[in-house]
Design an enzyme around this catalytic site. Structure first.
Site, PDB file in Angstrom:
ATOM      1  N   HIS A 171      -0.557  -6.618   2.406  1.00  0.00           N
ATOM      2  CA  HIS A 171       0.978  -6.314   2.919  1.00  0.00           C
ATOM      3  C   HIS A 171       1.764  -5.974   1.648  1.00  0.00           C
ATOM      4  O   HIS A 171       2.503  -6.905   1.290  1.00  0.00           O
ATOM      5  CB  HIS A 171       1.574  -7.311   3.692  1.00  0.00           C
ATOM      6  CG  HIS A 171       0.946  -7.482   5.223  1.00  0.00           C
ATOM      7  ND1 HIS A 171       1.631  -6.496   6.180  1.00  0.00           N
ATOM      8  CD2 HIS A 171       0.414  -8.227   5.461  1.00  0.00           C
ATOM      9  CE1 HIS A 171       1.036  -6.949   7.144  1.00  0.00           C
ATOM     10  NE2 HIS A 171       0.274  -7.947   7.066  1.00  0.00           N
ATOM     11  N   GLU A 180       4.390  -4.404   1.179  1.00  0.00           N
ATOM     12  CA  GLU A 180       5.648  -4.450   1.501  1.00  0.00           C
ATOM     13  C   GLU A 180       6.508  -5.733   1.605  1.00  0.00           C
ATOM     14  O   GLU A 180       7.647  -5.758   1.410  1.00  0.00           O
ATOM     15  CB  GLU A 180       5.937  -3.596   2.872  1.00  0.00           C
ATOM     16  CG  GLU A 180       5.706  -4.469   4.102  1.00  0.00           C
ATOM     17  CD  GLU A 180       4.349  -4.614   4.706  1.00  0.00           C
ATOM     18  OE1 GLU A 180       3.457  -4.284   3.649  1.00  0.00           O
ATOM     19  OE2 GLU A 180       4.051  -5.317   5.508  1.00  0.00           O
ATOM     20  N   CYS A 199      -2.701  -3.207   7.148  1.00  0.00           N
ATOM     21  CA  CYS A 199      -2.821  -4.402   7.928  1.00  0.00           C
ATOM     22  C   CYS A 199      -3.352  -3.788   9.439  1.00  0.00           C
ATOM     23  O   CYS A 199      -4.362  -3.119   9.466  1.00  0.00           O
ATOM     24  CB  CYS A 199      -1.754  -5.456   8.106  1.00  0.00           C
ATOM     25  SG  CYS A 199      -2.497  -6.921   8.952  1.00  0.00           S
TER      26      CYS A 199
END
Lengths: 208, 298
Positions: free
Chosen positions: A189, A191, A97
């Site tokens: 994302h 994560e 990002c």
């Protein structure tokens, strides 16, 4: 390849050292995801740490630049004199990002000084504001185990890549994932979910 | 090309947005110039207002959502996220801010409450919400209504950090005390603090709130901001503290630097040099009952 069968440097007693740039943003989630990925891969001797100073960067095998606000991270990279250490870094960079905006060669915005690590142009907040943030299933080239559930939050998009950059995923609006050598950059994302396949793919690249 | 299936406004997207703000400073601004200063100083987002809390106190009367024109002008000026405040329970003000595209809504006790019984049903919105809280029960009630981010209420517009400290210690301390409690004891606590038991279990499992927790309400100096971070905040809101100080640009940068280096006293000292006057402070104990903002909403 760093796999369970193990023919890489992180399968033995010598581990890899991964740093997550900790100036602002989604830092602890990346630390958690990398620890999970290393666990899946059986790389027990490895280490994941938060990086707050330039001196740590050359000691790493991989550096993650997380999501957050790219204007803020850009200013704090300079404030903490980390720019040169990142530009000179010889390991792999995993950028998500805001991180993708930072590693580009053209951020499209004078407020974000790009690091020029991957030859590509990006468009910040390309989809719009937070209400346009979305989740979707992504096809990623070379990723086994099916589509990747991707979370796009005020995400950037890649509008142009140099010939040396490999595009590994695109949606109708444009390119959302690229690789160059040991580096990976993603608009979304990985994560934020529980799927660590892309973190593992990055670890495989730097373990080679 | 086939259009991908896209899903908007999910819980994960709302909480994920809040998560991107971590380690950052969100600054109150009242016009485009201030927003530009905040962005250049490294703010992760701005809160667009008609007046900062210190001026809302002075003005008295009923404080409402800002003129959407001001908020739109700020949105057009900066590329960082723009947040706006609505009155507690005023779901139509929230609909209005969602329609103009603000990135997050603060259902805030700084404005005059519109509903003394209910907060906004935040799960119905695509836009994420942040809400104030003084203790764990209040924080979990707001999360249960759909808040994607919590902030301590503190006592806004005073430049006095004491209430922010009280509220952060209350939230963190109660979560720490969950360790060693069994499920029945936690259910008992949930009843006592009037919070859903499931959310109490989740806090125990995670050792923290399940959403990002910022500090707000009285932060006026780099040391205030760093102290809140050391007490466990994920980031800070600075309201009147920046643009009511004598050198807003420098104060803004200094607070950003102190939050990033919150565990490094030498860095906080460097950030704190030559900032001029911080905002004038108020003793929270001298406020009249109707001047206390933190008791609004529960």
């Amino acid at each position: 390849m760093c796999t369970r069968s193990g023919k890489t440097r992180c399968s033995g007693s010598v581990g890899v050292r991964i740093g997550v740039l900790a100036v602002q943003g989604n830092v602890s989630e990346h630390v958690h995801a990398f620890r999970g990925a290393l666990g899946h891969m059986g790389c027990v001797a490895s280490e994941v740490l938060q990086v707050r100073d330039a001196g740590t960067i050359p000691t790493l095998d991989g550096l993650a630049i997380p999501g957050g606000e790219s204007t803020t991270i850009s200013r704090l990279i300079d404030k903490n004199c980390m720019r040169k250490a990142i530009e000179d870094f010889e390991g792999g960079i995993f950028a998500t990002c805001a991180g993708m905006v930072l590693v580009s060669s053209d951020s499209g915005d004078p407020k974000v000084e790009p690091l020029g690590i991957i030859g590509m142009s990006v468009d910040r907040n390309a989809f719009g504001r937070q209400r346009e943030s979305f989740e979707t299933e992504l096809k990623i080239e070379g990723l086994t185990g099916g589509d990747f559930h991707a979370i796009f939050i005020r995400a950037p998009i890649v509008t142009r890549v140099d010939a040396s950059v490999r595009v590994i995923s695109r949606i109708s609006q444009g390119i959302v994932a690229v690789e160059k050598g040991k580096h990976m950059a993603l608009s979304f994302h990985p994560e934020l979910g529980n799927d660590t396949r892309l973190h593992e793919r990055f670890l495989e690249k730097i373990g080679n | 090309m086939k259009l991908e299936e896209l899903r908007f406004g999910t819980e994960l997207l709302k909480r994920g947005f809040a998560s991107m703000q971590k380690g950052g400073v969100i600054m109150d601004v009242v016009n485009a110039d201030q927003a530009r200063i905040a962005e250049e100083a490294g703010a992760v987002a701005v809160m667009a207002l008609e007046r900062v809390p210190a001026d809302i106190r002075k003005a008295g009367g009923v404080a409402r959502m800002a003129d959407p024109g001001i908020i739109v002008e700020i949105m057009e000026t900066v590329s960082i996220p723009v947040m706006g405040k609505v009155r507690i329970g005023h779901f139509v003000e929230a609909q209005v801010l969602e329609s103009i595209g603000v990135d997050m809504i603060d259902e805030s006790e700084v404005l005059t409450p519109a509903d003394e019984q209910y907060h906004i049903e935040k799960t119905k919105f695509t836009v994420p919400f942040v809400c104030g809280a003084r203790d764990l029960g209040e924080a979990l009630r707001r999360i249960n209504e759909g808040a994607a981010m919590v902030r301590t209420k503190g006592e806004a517009g005073t430049g006095n950090v004491v209430e922010a400290v009280r509220h952060m210690r209350a939230i963190m301390g109660t979560i720490r005390a969950l360790k060693g409690k069994d499920r029945q004891e936690m259910a008992d606590l949930a009843r006592e603090i009037e919070a859903p038991a499931e959310l109490v279990y989740e806090c125990a499992r995670m050792g923290r709130l399940p959403v990002v927790n910022f500090s707000a309400g009285g932060i006026a100096t780099p040391s205030d901001a760093a102290m809140m971070m050391q007490l466990g905040a994920d980031g800070v809101f600075v309201g009147s503290g920046i643009f009511k100080s004598s050198q807003p640009e420098r104060m803004a940068r200094a607070i950003v630097d102190a939050v990033q280096n919150f565990e490094d006293p030498a860095a906080i000292a460097a950030a704190s040099r030559g900032l001029g006057e911080a905002m004038p402070g108020l003793d929270v104990h001298t406020l009249r009952e109707d001047e206390v903002l933190r008791f609004r909403g529960r």
